[in-house]
Scaffold this motif. Structure first.
Motif, PDB file in Angstrom:
ATOM      1  N   GLN A 128      30.595  49.304  43.211  1.00 32.54           N
ATOM      2  CA  GLN A 128      30.125  49.848  41.938  1.00 32.54           C
ATOM      3  C   GLN A 128      31.008  49.330  40.805  1.00 32.54           C
ATOM      4  O   GLN A 128      32.235  49.367  40.904  1.00 32.54           O
ATOM      5  N   PHE A 129      30.354  48.839  39.743  1.00 29.74           N
ATOM      6  CA  PHE A 129      31.131  48.353  38.606  1.00 29.74           C
ATOM      7  C   PHE A 129      31.919  49.498  37.988  1.00 29.74           C
ATOM      8  O   PHE A 129      31.405  50.602  37.795  1.00 29.74           O
ATOM      9  N   PHE A 130      33.191  49.226  37.685  1.00 27.42           N
ATOM     10  CA  PHE A 130      34.068  50.258  37.117  1.00 27.42           C
ATOM     11  C   PHE A 130      34.301  49.967  35.633  1.00 27.42           C
ATOM     12  O   PHE A 130      33.789  50.650  34.773  1.00 27.42           O
ATOM     13  N   LYS A 131      35.050  48.943  35.329  1.00 29.28           N
ATOM     14  CA  LYS A 131      35.189  48.458  33.951  1.00 29.28           C
ATOM     15  C   LYS A 131      35.963  47.148  33.981  1.00 29.28           C
ATOM     16  O   LYS A 131      36.682  46.849  34.938  1.00 29.28           O
ATOM     17  N   GLY A 132      35.820  46.377  32.889  1.00 25.90           N
ATOM     18  CA  GLY A 132      36.469  45.081  32.854  1.00 25.90           C
ATOM     19  C   GLY A 132      35.982  44.233  34.019  1.00 25.90           C
ATOM     20  O   GLY A 132      34.783  44.091  34.246  1.00 25.90           O
ATOM     21  N   GLY A 133      36.905  43.656  34.785  1.00 22.60           N
ATOM     22  CA  GLY A 133      36.526  42.929  35.996  1.00 22.60           C
ATOM     23  C   GLY A 133      36.687  43.765  37.249  1.00 22.60           C
ATOM     24  O   GLY A 133      36.629  43.239  38.362  1.00 22.60           O
ATOM     25  N   THR A 138      33.484  53.068  47.899  1.00 22.79           N
ATOM     26  CA  THR A 138      33.875  54.264  48.647  1.00 22.79           C
ATOM     27  C   THR A 138      33.464  54.081  50.101  1.00 22.79           C
ATOM     28  O   THR A 138      32.285  53.851  50.392  1.00 22.79           O
ATOM     29  N   VAL A 139      34.438  54.165  50.989  1.00 23.99           N
ATOM     30  CA  VAL A 139      34.202  53.907  52.409  1.00 23.99           C
ATOM     31  C   VAL A 139      34.527  55.170  53.197  1.00 23.99           C
ATOM     32  O   VAL A 139      35.645  55.700  53.081  1.00 23.99           O
ATOM     33  N   PRO A 140      33.595  55.692  54.006  1.00 21.70           N
ATOM     34  CA  PRO A 140      33.913  56.861  54.836  1.00 21.70           C
ATOM     35  C   PRO A 140      35.047  56.521  55.806  1.00 21.70           C
ATOM     36  O   PRO A 140      35.084  55.432  56.390  1.00 21.70           O
ATOM     37  N   TYR A 216      39.008  54.950  49.036  1.00 20.07           N
ATOM     38  CA  TYR A 216      38.503  54.396  47.784  1.00 20.07           C
ATOM     39  C   TYR A 216      39.282  53.109  47.486  1.00 20.07           C
ATOM     40  O   TYR A 216      40.518  53.119  47.405  1.00 20.07           O
ATOM     41  N   ILE A 217      38.563  52.017  47.326  1.00 19.87           N
ATOM     42  CA  ILE A 217      39.199  50.735  47.067  1.00 19.87           C
ATOM     43  C   ILE A 217      38.721  50.212  45.716  1.00 19.87           C
ATOM     44  O   ILE A 217      37.510  50.145  45.454  1.00 19.87           O
ATOM     45  N   TYR A 218      39.678  49.864  44.873  1.00 16.22           N
ATOM     46  CA  TYR A 218      39.404  49.276  43.569  1.00 16.22           C
ATOM     47  C   TYR A 218      39.896  47.832  43.606  1.00 16.22           C
ATOM     48  O   TYR A 218      40.983  47.542  44.109  1.00 16.22           O
ATOM     49  N   ALA A 219      39.124  46.908  43.051  1.00 17.29           N
ATOM     50  CA  ALA A 219      39.534  45.506  43.068  1.00 17.29           C
ATOM     51  C   ALA A 219      39.090  44.803  41.797  1.00 17.29           C
ATOM     52  O   ALA A 219      38.028  45.099  41.244  1.00 17.29           O
ATOM     53  N   ASN A 220      39.910  43.892  41.359  1.00 22.81           N
ATOM     54  CA  ASN A 220      39.612  43.089  40.177  1.00 22.81           C
ATOM     55  C   ASN A 220      39.094  41.730  40.640  1.00 22.81           C
ATOM     56  O   ASN A 220      39.853  40.889  41.134  1.00 22.81           O
ATOM     57  N   PHE A 221      37.796  41.520  40.498  1.00 18.20           N
ATOM     58  CA  PHE A 221      37.153  40.269  40.896  1.00 18.20           C
ATOM     59  C   PHE A 221      36.892  39.346  39.707  1.00 18.20           C
ATOM     60  O   PHE A 221      36.206  38.334  39.855  1.00 18.20           O
ATOM     61  N   HIS A 222      37.410  39.724  38.540  1.00 16.20           N
ATOM     62  CA  HIS A 222      37.209  38.947  37.313  1.00 16.20           C
ATOM     63  C   HIS A 222      35.714  38.785  37.028  1.00 16.20           C
ATOM     64  O   HIS A 222      35.004  39.779  36.905  1.00 16.20           O
ATOM     65  N   ASP A 223      35.214  37.564  36.967  1.00 13.81           N
ATOM     66  CA  ASP A 223      33.813  37.370  36.598  1.00 13.81           C
ATOM     67  C   ASP A 223      32.883  37.314  37.807  1.00 13.81           C
ATOM     68  O   ASP A 223      31.702  36.989  37.676  1.00 13.81           O
TER      69      ASP A 223
END
Length: 664
Positions: A128-133, A138-140, A216-223
């Motif tokens: 799910q898009f969060f913000k920026g890149g 969410t993984v059970p 919960y995993i957040y990642a910056n994938f840029h573009d």
């Protein structure tokens, strides 16, 4: 009284025709029985086939292959072969049994000519898009089963977390791992990673947190849109590793293995790698591509029963004392040639591991590590510790490390404790930012010959009793005694303890090596220097005041490198510069250099067991692992050396002028 002796010569009786026919029939019957036995033996060995289009309810025949390697492993018995066909297999292979002998193995192999990938990761969608890149998924927790790498922190003896937590989990974008951060805001606004060798990759970051039900995993994938790219996360602690020691005589051949959530492999702990032998005997790990282990790629390590991170769990005693106790427990548990080691690790490509390419504590004894390409080890440098190298072994007893290429690995080779009977020969090391070879608290005898050590620090020597012959060292040598620790030495070609001693330094043999300086002033020539605890420079002069003298001869010193102060006949070519330079052209590696005609003036001798004598502390000779005398009668390429006047350095009669030698 004379004695008459009768000598009777017995000739074989010639049977009568009828008897001869009966003998012929008996021989034919015996031959038939032997043939039947061989056929029965062959028939008893099965080949199980595995395919991504198979079914684990099948019988594993070629027409009816199994779906998973693990299903084949449950069926395979000694002498059986498991052949795996093209595809990606996301599983941890946990062999429930091994073979019975070197001749009666269990073989796991990729089908010839087919690409077979075993991964410790799973593909993750629904980001799910969060913000920026930045994106979030969410993984059970049930997805991970009994092991969640995003709850598991990297810990262990001699591990340095650099002031922040690190998980065994990892996130990959199109096969390349991202950088973990411990703060959510640094996913959106990445901070430079001190020491990271990739100056841009650190901006691709991830962060994880968990509760009782979800990860919960957040990642910056840029573009990049992660739902349109290949995004994977570590979910398994290994790709190929037995759950119990003693799974002997297993061959693993031809696989691509990647992306495992491995834990820190301290010498005082069970050492789990992306692939590991787990305190067993007689494995062959060959022709594989092994990459992206959070910590170690290949482990030839100890078991958990002899201790697991014992120093961390009991800090009242120092780590060296704890490790000596681990060794005693290992001996009580059967640590010997008969039960442990004798592995072969050859022709593998190992890269993108943040602790070691290959490591082993006690479990690597009597092994061969040959023709491996190991690189990009410890490149992120988000954590550190005293167990990081391309190859890191404790107790390399009678281990041969031969013809490996190790570069971009921080530290190249690290022989820590009990390198006895070890031979390091014909290896290519360069672009290692720490050093090429570190020998730590070893008493010898060990042999280092015909190697190319081309990084800034060629040798860090905290040992004694080493023999160095026909090497090319273009970096510094650092000599340091270690009087504070008492470490073991062993009986000849054995794990049995012979004694303990501290390291006072020296007692090395150095023959027919080439040392290249940095062009600086000789700083006093060959007179004795002060006696510091730690001293480094170009050449052997750094040993001038060590407790035990060196044995030297036939060494050549270029560009300001300096000889040992008691060395007779050293060839000093201070004004000459061979300019050694590594050139990579695709899969080929060349060495450019100019050794000049004066190289042949060196007063060299053929290096053999007789010349080297015996190591002072252990009292043992420099010989082959089988106890036979050794002789260094071939060069880096396997070319025969002159017995009367061998050429200094790794290459026998390489030629004059500008040379370009293919070294890999």
């Amino acid at each position: 009284m004379n004695e008459t002796r009768r000598i009777i010569v017995l000739s074989p009786a010639v049977p009568k025709p009828a008897t001869r026919n009966r003998h012929t029939r008996d021989i034919k019957s015996l031959a038939a029985l032997l043939l039947l036995a061989l056929v029965a033996h062959a028939a008893s060995a099965r080949e199980f086939h595995v395919s991504v289009n198979g079914d684990d309810n099948n019988d594993g025949s070629s027409p009816k292959p199994l779906r998973t390697i693990s299903a084949a492993a449950r069926l395979a018995q000694p002498r059986d072969v498991i052949t795996v066909h093209t595809g990606t297999y996301r599983e941890r292979v946990t062999p429930p049994r091994g073979g019975e002998s070197d001749a009666n193995r269990i073989v796991y192999q990729a089908a010839p000519g087919e690409k077979v990938v075993i991964k410790g990761s799973e593909v993750i969608r629904n980001w799910q898009f969060f913000k920026g890149g930045m994106w979030k998924v969410t993984v059970p927790n049930s997805f991970f089963g009994s092991y969640n790498p995003y709850k598991d922190l990297i810990v262990g003896d001699w591990f340095n977390d650099r002031g922040r937590p690190h998980h065994t989990g990892e996130v990959y974008l199109n096969g390349k791992s991202l950088f973990e951060t411990h703060l959510l805001e640094r996913v959106l606004n990445p901070q430079p990673m001190s020491g990271a060798r990739d100056s841009e990759a650190f901006t691709y970051t991830w962060f994880a947190e968990t509760d009782d039900k979800y990860t919960y995993i957040y990642a910056n994938f840029h573009d990049k849109n992660p739902n349109q790219e290949l995004v994977e996360i570590n979910v398994r602690d290994s790709c190929f590793y037995p759950d119990q020691p003693g799974r002997d005589y297993i061959t693993v051949r031809g696989f691509h293995m990647a992306q495992a959530a491995t834990q820190w492999a301290a010498p005082t702990a069970e050492q789990m790698g992306l692939i590991g032998t787990h305190w067993s005997k007689g494995w062959i790990i060959e022709n594989n591509v092994i990459s992206d282990s959070k910590c170690s790629g290949v482990t030839l390590g100890k078991d958990r029963k002899t201790g697991h991170n014992v120093w961390r769990n009991d800090p009242r005693k120092d780590g060296a004392t704890h490790y000596n106790e681990v060794i005693v427990r290992a001996l009580e548990g059967g640590w010997s040639r008969e039960k442990i080691g004798s592995h072969i690790v050859r022709n593998n490509t190992i890269f993108n591991c943040e602790q070691t390419g290959i490591c082993g504590s006690l479990g690597a004894v009597y092994s061969l590590i040959a023709n491996n390409h190991i690189y990009n080890i410890w490149t992120k440098r988000q954590f550190a510790g005293a167990e990081i190298a391309g190859v890191k072994l404790h107790a390399a007893i009678d281990v041969v490390i031969k013809n490996n290429r190790i570069h971009s690995a921080g530290r190249g080779l690290w022989m820590d404790w009990m390198a006895q009977g070890t031979r390091i020969t014909g290896n290519l090391l360069y672009d290692n930012s720490t050093d090429d070879l570190f020998v730590e608290v070893d008493h010898g005898p060990f042999l280092v010959d015909n190697n190319l050590f081309l990084s800034g620090l060629s040798l860090l020597d905290m040992s004694e009793g080493g023999a160095y012959a026909h090497n090319l060292m273009s970096g510094r040598t650092l000599s340091r005694p270690e009087p504070r620790r008492s470490t073991p030495y062993h009986k000849a070609h054995s794990t049995a303890l012979a004694g303990l001693n501290s390291i006072l330094g020296g007692d090395n043999r150095c023959y027919n090596n080439i040392f290249v300086g940095n062009g600086g002033p000789p700083a006093g020539g060959t007179e004795a220097d002060a006696n510091p605890l730690r001293f480094g420079g170009y050449g052997l002069w750094v040993y001038n005041h060590r407790e035990f003298p060196l044995q030297t001869g036939g060494n050549v010193y270029f560009k300001g490198a300096r000889a040992y102060f008691k060395e007779d006949g050293a060839l000093n070519l201070s004004e000459a510069d061979p300019k050694p330079e590594i050139v990579e052209e695709g899969d080929r590696v060349y060495l450019r250099l100019n050794l000049g005609a004066d190289l042949r003036k060196a007063a060299t001798r053929l290096v053999n067991t007789e010349l080297l004598g015996k190591a002072k502390i252990s009292g043992l000779a420099y010989e082959n692992a089988d106890g036979s005398p050794l002789v260094i009668d071939s060069d880096y390429f396997g070319k025969k050396r002159s017995e009367a006047n061998p050429t200094p350095g790794p290459f026998e009669t390489p030629g004059q002028g500008e040379l370009k030698l293919r070294v890999w």
